[in-house]
Design a protein around this motif. Structure first.
Motif, mmCIF file in Angstrom:
data_model
loop_
_atom_site.group_PDB
_atom_site.id
_atom_site.type_symbol
_atom_site.label_atom_id
_atom_site.label_comp_id
_atom_site.label_asym_id
_atom_site.label_seq_id
_atom_site.Cartn_x
_atom_site.Cartn_y
_atom_site.Cartn_z
ATOM 1 N N GLU A 257 0.845 -1.177 0.000
ATOM 2 C CA GLU A 257 0.000 0.000 0.000
ATOM 3 C C GLU A 257 0.880 1.226 0.000
ATOM 4 O O GLU A 257 1.864 1.283 0.717
ATOM 5 C CB GLU A 257 -0.834 0.012 1.296
ATOM 6 N N ILE A 258 0.544 2.168 -0.818
ATOM 7 C CA ILE A 258 1.200 3.464 -0.723
ATOM 8 C C ILE A 258 0.131 4.459 -0.313
ATOM 9 O O ILE A 258 -0.878 4.598 -0.994
ATOM 10 C CB ILE A 258 1.808 3.898 -2.072
ATOM 11 N N ASN A 259 0.346 5.083 0.799
ATOM 12 C CA ASN A 259 -0.637 6.049 1.275
ATOM 13 C C ASN A 259 -0.194 7.457 0.919
ATOM 14 O O ASN A 259 0.776 7.959 1.468
ATOM 15 C CB ASN A 259 -0.806 5.934 2.786
ATOM 16 N N LEU A 260 -0.893 8.033 -0.005
ATOM 17 C CA LEU A 260 -0.598 9.416 -0.336
ATOM 18 C C LEU A 260 -1.432 10.306 0.591
ATOM 19 O O LEU A 260 -2.529 9.942 0.986
ATOM 20 C CB LEU A 260 -0.896 9.685 -1.803
ATOM 21 N N PRO A 261 -0.888 11.434 0.943
ATOM 22 C CA PRO A 261 -1.460 12.179 2.069
ATOM 23 C C PRO A 261 -2.778 12.879 1.769
ATOM 24 O O PRO A 261 -3.075 13.238 0.630
ATOM 25 C CB PRO A 261 -0.394 13.218 2.363
ATOM 26 N N SER A 262 -3.533 13.091 2.809
ATOM 27 C CA SER A 262 -4.710 13.953 2.716
ATOM 28 C C SER A 262 -4.235 15.402 2.722
ATOM 29 O O SER A 262 -3.157 15.709 3.226
ATOM 30 C CB SER A 262 -5.626 13.717 3.914
ATOM 31 N N VAL A 263 -5.039 16.262 2.157
ATOM 32 C CA VAL A 263 -4.697 17.681 2.144
ATOM 33 C C VAL A 263 -5.905 18.478 2.613
ATOM 34 O O VAL A 263 -7.004 18.325 2.079
ATOM 35 C CB VAL A 263 -4.300 18.143 0.722
ATOM 36 N N THR A 264 -5.700 19.273 3.634
ATOM 37 C CA THR A 264 -6.763 20.124 4.158
ATOM 38 C C THR A 264 -6.347 21.573 3.932
ATOM 39 O O THR A 264 -5.238 21.957 4.306
ATOM 40 C CB THR A 264 -6.944 19.893 5.674
ATOM 41 N N THR A 265 -7.207 22.319 3.310
ATOM 42 C CA THR A 265 -6.831 23.692 2.964
ATOM 43 C C THR A 265 -7.945 24.663 3.355
ATOM 44 O O THR A 265 -9.119 24.341 3.217
ATOM 45 C CB THR A 265 -6.593 23.828 1.444
ATOM 46 N N ALA A 266 -7.540 25.817 3.833
ATOM 47 C CA ALA A 266 -8.492 26.898 4.057
ATOM 48 C C ALA A 266 -7.913 28.146 3.411
ATOM 49 O O ALA A 266 -6.701 28.351 3.442
ATOM 50 C CB ALA A 266 -8.708 27.129 5.548
ATOM 51 N N GLY A 267 -8.768 28.928 2.788
ATOM 52 C CA GLY A 267 -8.209 30.076 2.098
ATOM 53 C C GLY A 267 -9.198 31.213 1.960
ATOM 54 O O GLY A 267 -10.396 31.057 2.210
ATOM 55 N N LEU A 268 -8.648 32.367 1.569
ATOM 56 C CA LEU A 268 -9.507 33.514 1.332
ATOM 57 C C LEU A 268 -9.005 34.267 0.110
ATOM 58 O O LEU A 268 -7.843 34.166 -0.273
ATOM 59 C CB LEU A 268 -9.540 34.432 2.558
ATOM 60 N N ALA A 269 -9.929 35.036 -0.479
ATOM 61 C CA ALA A 269 -9.562 35.883 -1.614
ATOM 62 C C ALA A 269 -10.256 37.221 -1.430
ATOM 63 O O ALA A 269 -11.466 37.281 -1.202
ATOM 64 C CB ALA A 269 -10.006 35.225 -2.913
#
Lengths: 460, 420
Positions: free
Chosen positions: B252-264
């Motif tokens: 198994e290769i576990n590629l990471p989760s990505v959590t993002t918060a942003g503003l414009a």
């Protein structure tokens, strides 16, 4: 639109094919040291001995020859580093066989073993009058290197150079084999006291004399291992060389007297100092950092060889059950396969075992001798390659260039099949540590060698 | 004779799989602004960055992008003055579609290469027991829907189907009289299903200013290798039981989760001039990478060594865009934290926490077509001490990324048409 495409294509072209990250060639320097004439003194480790033998390939990868090859990069005008090379199989050596589906170390004198080369018996004769840079002698003790005491001109000369004298007029011939690995050096004639006639011979030359004539500008000294090791690998049993007629009696396996060691070690280092040489002294590794000692323990015999109890003979020739602090030596492996030590009636012999008291004696002696080495090196201003600490740290396992290694037998990848001496990859590790110490002490930047470029054990 | 077990000797340090594999090049406008986009969530690329932002799409929009990554990495060790890594130019692409279906329902679709690179070293190089050649290619397909749950808030979600191919070659430190080293090659294909959810809100919208905020979570990808193939060559014949010519493996290769918060935040000077500032904060869940393990069908083959001490890593991404009528000038920077301690980074992707500038330019050719171009210039040097790999080196790393995209707009906004 078309213009934009051109722009993109041109830009892409500009970015590709640039290699601006390359490092410039490092300028090499010998720093404050002069490697012009590098002399290595020591024992089997220095000579390139491994797999229980001195053979051409192993010798060509001795740690001093690796160091010298790298020194030459830092100082191109360095003189050629000459070793007294053996041919082919040399003294004969162990190899790994594959018999009935399992790997088995095969000694030189076993059936199918790598027997001594045809040239081996004559090796050393032609070399006697040549000058060498690697003065390693397998088996030599430090206390055999200097003739300080009245009987040294006899014992040391005989142990290293052998004896072959004929008494004048009477014609009686006295012979005694010397250390075969020192044959490339001339030890003169031993001074022998013959009954009735008195002293004959007596132009003995010592190892120290060779050091004094070496014209060294730089040295590494890793002498002293056998002043402990002979005791260790023989389970504390003696190896007497005796000849009553000529009054020779010496136990080659005895732990060397520390006062004698100090006096003689000082002589060797002083000889280098008097030549104006710079150099490095090395401490002696712990006796428990070699697979010859650590492979068979009570735990491993119970786990891998179905032993219920392990019976041993201790240094006082008492039979007792072994503890975790006792070591069954590698040369007992044949006995293990025959069930030796499984019962009180068939214990491992004293020779088979480095028992806890012997181990403590040897460890303490190593510490004492290392204290002497440090003190003397310090007094002459020479740095220490602390192989005691270094090998101790490696004992837990280590990784070089992605290669996982440890000090276990065969699969550990560090030691040769004799379990005492490193294999070429292990010698490369040793050479790199010397190089690190030299660079640090003398502001040189000798490049290290790639550990992976040197082989480990050869598998069939 | 004691049984010989090569537990320690052999396998991959699979750290090689991770570093440098994440490709943050999913929208040229975003790339030009330090990689931020979650709060902007404006064009079709929002399918990837923040599915919630699909509700910003007017009509139907398609975006096609091509990135060219030119890596140049050199190492220096105590043995070799210079080692040039040969990394082929990689060209991750993307395709995004976003469109409005009903007043509140929007759909999107994305195809991209989120992870991938290939690197190799010259034969017989010093670190060949760590890695000789490595390559990972992934394709992601993401059907997506978004819904306006409130005038100011929308939510979106996509299912991500990933298919990947990897291969990895290294030397095995076993010598025989005929061969200095053995070789191991691991290759496999893997698939996974993961998801991508996003929340978007145009918090403020006046004649002068606009403020959008968003958050996105892309789940980790469990790439399971069912039929991995390991090939061992140049192995001493007495050890072919341990390292057979071929054996399958699972892993198994576990590629990471990505959590993002942003503003414009956008300030409109007048009808033609606008200035937009974007910021994203991202958390890459690399700690999942700890679990990587390969299990060989041939029982005697020692299992692969897993890397240790990977940590979650944060990224900060900043960008500015100046709109001058139909032209867009963009600049940005990002700070990427390294998930792994520098000393334990595999030499084909030496990295540490770093910053890099980004630039870009966009042009609206017509109401239908917009072209964008962006450029990242990432360069830094570093030095590692002895780590788990037993390989110390200095490195110079320089990566230029040039990206181009075309975005096409078809149809009109449903709201507008209804009102009209």
């Amino acid at each position: 639109m078309k213009k934009q495409l051109y722009f993109i294509v041109i830009t892409l072209g500009l970015f590709s094919g640039c290699k601006k990250t390359a490092f410039e060639t490092v300028e090499r320097t010998s720093g404050t040291a002069d490697f012009k004439q590098y002399i290595s003194v020591g024992n089997s480790l220095t000579q390139g001995y491994q797999d229980a033998g001195l053979y051409e390939e192993g010798q060509s990868m001795s740690y001093p020859s690796i160091i010298a090859q790298q020194m030459k990069i830092a100082q191109p005008n360095m003189a050629e580093f000459r070793q007294p090379m053996v041919s082919g199989n040399g003294s004969g050596y162990m190899h790994l066989g594959y018999i009935n589906g399992s790997l088995k170390p095969i000694s030189s004198d076993d059936p199918g073993g790598y027997q001594p080369d045809g040239s081996w018996d004559a090796w050393g004769q032609a070399e006697k009058n040549q000058k060498f840079n690697n003065l390693g002698i397998a088996g030599v003790k430090l206390i055999q290197c200097v003739n300080t005491y009245s009987d040294d001109n006899t014992t040391n000369a005989i142990i290293l150079g052998g004896l072959d004298v004929t008494v004048p007029i009477i014609g009686t011939n006295y012979t005694q084999d010397g250390n075969p690995f020192s044959r490339y050096l001339d030890f003169g004639e031993a001074e022998v006291n013959v009954p009735v006639i008195g002293n004959i011979g007596g132009t003995a030359k010592s190892y120290l004399d060779h050091v004094k004539e070496s014209n060294a500008t730089f040295f590494t000294c890793w002498l002293g291992n056998n002043d402990v090791l002979g005791y260790v690998v023989n389970g504390g049993t003696p190896n007497l060389v005796e000849n009553n007629t000529i009054g020779l009696s010496v136990d080659l396996n005895a732990l060397s007297d520390e006062f004698e060691f100090e006096e003689k070690y000082d002589e060797i280092i002083k000889a280098f100092k008097n030549q104006g040489a710079q150099g490095v002294c090395s401490t002696l590794p712990n006796v428990t950092s070699i697979p010859f000692v650590t492979t068979f323990t009570v735990a491993s015999l119970k786990a891998d060889y179905n032993y219920n109890k392990v019976w041993i003979t201790d240094l006082n020739e008492n039979v007792r059950e072994a503890t975790e602090e006792d070591y069954i030596l590698l040369h007992a492996s044949e006995g293990i396969s025959n069930g030796r030590g499984t019962s009180q009636a068939t214990p491992f012999t004293n020779y088979d075992v480095l028992d806890r008291d012997e181990a403590t004696l040897a460890k303490n002696h190593t510490l004492k001798l290392n204290g002497i080495i440090r003190k003397i090196a310090g007094s002459y201003g020479y740095p220490i390659a602390d192989m005691y600490t270094y090998m101790d740290n490696l004992s837990a396992g280590y990784t070089f260039e992605g290669i996982d290694m440890d000090i276990s037998y065969i699969q550990g990848g560090t030691f040769s099949l004799d379990g005492i001496h490193p294999n070429p990859r292990g010698y490369a590790v040793v050479a790199n540590e010397f190089i690190r110490v030299i660079n640090a002490a003398y502001n040189s930047n000798i490049p290290k060698v790639s550990v992976g470029a040197y082989r480990g054990i050869l598998f069939p | 004779m004691k049984k010989i077990i090569f537990s320690a000797l052999v396998m991959a340090n699979l750290a090689a799989f991770a570093g440098g594999f994440q490709v943050n090049l999913q929208g040229v406008r975003s790339v030009a602004m330090g990689g931020a986009y979650v709060g902007l969530a404006h064009g079709p690329a929002t399918t990837f960055f923040n599915p919630g932002g699909l509700t910003n799409i007017e009509g139907h929009r398609l975006s096609l992008g091509l990135n060219t990554i030119h890596p140049s990495i050199s190492l220096q060790t105590e043995v070799n003055d210079n080692i040039d890594l040969t990394s082929s130019m990689s060209t991750p692409i993307y395709f995004y579609y976003g469109g409005q279906i009903t007043e509140k329902l929007y759909v999107g679709f994305g195809i991209n290469n989120q992870f991938g690179s290939s690197s190799s070293f010259e034969d017989n190089w010093q670190g060949r027991f760590i890695v000789q050649n490595i390559s990972l290619k992934t394709f992601m397909f993401q059907p997506t829907v978004a819904y306006k749950i409130h005038d100011k808030i929308s939510i979106g979600a996509g299912l991500v189907y990933t298919t990947g191919v990897f291969s990895y070659e290294k030397a095995v430190p076993l010598s025989s009289s005929s061969s200095a080293d053995g070789k191991a090659r691991l290759e496999g294909k893997a698939n996974s299903i993961s998801f991508n959810v996003g929340l978007y809100s145009k918090l403020i919208e006046t004649d002068k200013i606009e403020l959008g905020i968003g958050a996105d979570y892309r789940s980790g990808m469990k790439l399971s290798l069912e039929e991995g193939l390991a090939t061992f060559t140049n192995i001493p014949s007495s050890l072919t039981g341990t390292f057979p010519e071929q054996t399958n493996f699972k892993g198994e290769i576990n590629l990471p989760s990505v959590t993002t918060a942003g503003l414009a935040f956008t300030y409109k000077f007048n009808e033609k001039n606008e200035l937009t500032f974007v910021y994203d904060y991202a958390l890459n869940g690399w700690s999942s990478y700890d679990t990587l393990a390969f299990d060989f069908e041939n029982e005697a083959t020692p299992d692969a060594k897993t890397p240790k001490n990977w940590k979650n890593a944060v990224a900060h991404r900043f960008g500015l865009e100046y709109k001058l009528d139909k032209l867009f000038f963009r600049v940005g920077t990002y700070y990427d934290q390294s998930p792994v301690e520098e000393n334990n980074v595999s030499p084909e992707a030496p990295e540490r926490s770093h910053m890099a500038p980004t630039f870009g330019f966009g042009m609206k050719v017509s109401d239908m077509i917009e072209f964008d171009i962006s450029y990242i210039n990432q360069r830094y040097s570093g030095e590692t001490a002895t780590g788990e790999l037993g390989f110390e080196y200095k490195y110079n790393r320089r990566i230029n990324v040039l990206s181009v995209s075309a975005t096409i707009t078809l149809g009109k906004n449903k709201n507008t048409s209804i009102e009209e």
